[in-house]
Design a protein around this motif. Structure first.
Motif, PDB file in Angstrom:
ATOM      1  N   LEU A  13      46.027  42.769  43.725  1.00  0.00           N
ATOM      2  CA  LEU A  13      45.940  43.497  42.457  1.00  0.00           C
ATOM      3  C   LEU A  13      44.496  43.835  42.073  1.00  0.00           C
ATOM      4  CD1 LEU A  13      48.548  41.347  40.489  1.00  0.00           C
ATOM      5  CD2 LEU A  13      48.963  43.527  41.629  1.00  0.00           C
ATOM      6  N   LYS A  14      43.741  44.321  43.038  1.00  0.00           N
ATOM      7  CA  LYS A  14      42.311  44.576  42.820  1.00  0.00           C
ATOM      8  C   LYS A  14      42.068  45.607  41.718  1.00  0.00           C
ATOM      9  CE  LYS A  14      40.977  43.162  47.373  1.00  0.00           C
ATOM     10  NZ  LYS A  14      40.234  43.377  48.572  1.00  0.00           N
ATOM     11  N   THR A  15      42.809  46.687  41.726  1.00  0.00           N
ATOM     12  CA  THR A  15      42.613  47.712  40.698  1.00  0.00           C
ATOM     13  C   THR A  15      42.903  47.148  39.317  1.00  0.00           C
ATOM     14  OG1 THR A  15      43.167  49.462  42.277  1.00  0.00           O
ATOM     15  CG2 THR A  15      43.307  50.027  39.933  1.00  0.00           C
ATOM     16  N   GLU A  16      43.960  46.399  39.209  1.00  0.00           N
ATOM     17  CA  GLU A  16      44.323  45.794  37.932  1.00  0.00           C
ATOM     18  C   GLU A  16      43.251  44.813  37.473  1.00  0.00           C
ATOM     19  OE1 GLU A  16      46.300  46.169  40.560  1.00  0.00           O
ATOM     20  OE2 GLU A  16      48.012  47.326  39.842  1.00  0.00           O
ATOM     21  N   ILE A  17      42.688  44.062  38.406  1.00  0.00           N
ATOM     22  CA  ILE A  17      41.623  43.116  38.077  1.00  0.00           C
ATOM     23  C   ILE A  17      40.398  43.863  37.559  1.00  0.00           C
ATOM     24  CG2 ILE A  17      39.947  41.489  39.075  1.00  0.00           C
ATOM     25  CD1 ILE A  17      42.248  40.486  40.878  1.00  0.00           C
ATOM     26  N   VAL A  18      40.064  44.973  38.196  1.00  0.00           N
ATOM     27  CA  VAL A  18      38.901  45.759  37.757  1.00  0.00           C
ATOM     28  C   VAL A  18      39.113  46.262  36.334  1.00  0.00           C
ATOM     29  CG1 VAL A  18      37.597  47.886  38.151  1.00  0.00           C
ATOM     30  CG2 VAL A  18      38.143  46.379  40.072  1.00  0.00           C
ATOM     31  N   TYR A  19      40.287  46.809  36.050  1.00  0.00           N
ATOM     32  CA  TYR A  19      40.567  47.294  34.696  1.00  0.00           C
ATOM     33  C   TYR A  19      40.574  46.134  33.689  1.00  0.00           C
ATOM     34  CZ  TYR A  19      41.920  51.878  36.545  1.00  0.00           C
ATOM     35  OH  TYR A  19      41.924  53.110  37.149  1.00  0.00           O
ATOM     36  N   LEU A  20      41.207  45.038  34.057  1.00  0.00           N
ATOM     37  CA  LEU A  20      41.290  43.877  33.175  1.00  0.00           C
ATOM     38  C   LEU A  20      39.904  43.331  32.856  1.00  0.00           C
ATOM     39  CD1 LEU A  20      43.046  41.766  31.701  1.00  0.00           C
ATOM     40  CD2 LEU A  20      43.036  40.443  33.815  1.00  0.00           C
ATOM     41  N   THR A  21      39.042  43.232  33.864  1.00  0.00           N
ATOM     42  CA  THR A  21      37.701  42.708  33.605  1.00  0.00           C
ATOM     43  C   THR A  21      36.881  43.682  32.757  1.00  0.00           C
ATOM     44  OG1 THR A  21      36.967  43.493  35.792  1.00  0.00           O
ATOM     45  CG2 THR A  21      37.623  41.170  35.605  1.00  0.00           C
ATOM     46  N   GLY A  22      37.130  44.970  32.893  1.00  0.00           N
ATOM     47  CA  GLY A  22      36.464  45.940  32.027  1.00  0.00           C
ATOM     48  C   GLY A  22      36.861  45.748  30.572  1.00  0.00           C
ATOM     49  N   VAL A  23      38.152  45.589  30.335  1.00  0.00           N
ATOM     50  CA  VAL A  23      38.647  45.336  28.981  1.00  0.00           C
ATOM     51  C   VAL A  23      38.108  44.005  28.462  1.00  0.00           C
ATOM     52  CG1 VAL A  23      40.728  44.878  27.612  1.00  0.00           C
ATOM     53  CG2 VAL A  23      40.706  46.769  29.261  1.00  0.00           C
TER      54      VAL A  23
END
Length: 151
Positions: A63-73
């Motif tokens: 879930l790399k893309t989701e992790i990137v978005y989550l860490t941005g938020v």
């Protein structure tokens, strides 16, 4: 280097602004405002350079893309939390842990020569770590010191 410049520039602008508005110095608040601005700045990268950011995450992590978005938020929320008096200490501790957890991704990116902005493998490489690791330590200490009641 850009995040550090944002941090320092906003810190000094905040010192001057707070002084002009209140006739008082509040270095801790200025430091937290600087960190908040830096976190907002870096959070933009999570949405603008998602492909390159996903390349930074070590293989085997799903879930790399989701992790990137989550860490941005998360960066945005923690930045805001640093400004709210009742949340500043909690936000600071979570942010310190966050900085520590991010270090392997930065090491992985350097080892693989990842240029996260272009999403390519022609980045700075291991030499980048001579700057990034000390910078990460600065961010950790800055966050810790700025969340103290008295400095």
């Amino acid at each position: 280097m850009k995040p550090f410049i944002v941090l320092i520039a906003v810190f000094f602008i905040s010192i001057l602004s707070i002084r002009l508005l209140t006739q008082k110095h509040d270095l801790l608040l200025s430091a937290r405002i600087g960190m908040c601005a830096m976190l907002f700045f870096t959070a933009i990268g999570h949405f603008a350079f998602t492909k390159g950011m996903t390349m930074m995450i070590p293989s085997g992590i799903p879930l790399k893309t989701e992790i990137v978005y989550l860490t941005g938020v998360l960066e945005i929320l923690l930045g805001i939390g640093l400004i709210i008096p009742g949340f500043k200490v909690y936000s600071a501790w979570v942010l310190i842990l966050f900085f520590i957890v991010l270090l392997p991704a930065n090491i992985n990116a350097a080892v693989k020569h990842i240029d996260y902005q272009k999403g390519t493998f022609d980045g700075n490489g291991l030499a980048y770590l001579w700057f990034r690791v000390p910078l990460q330590i600065v961010f950790i200490f800055w966050t810790y010191l700025s969340s103290l009641k008295n400095w």
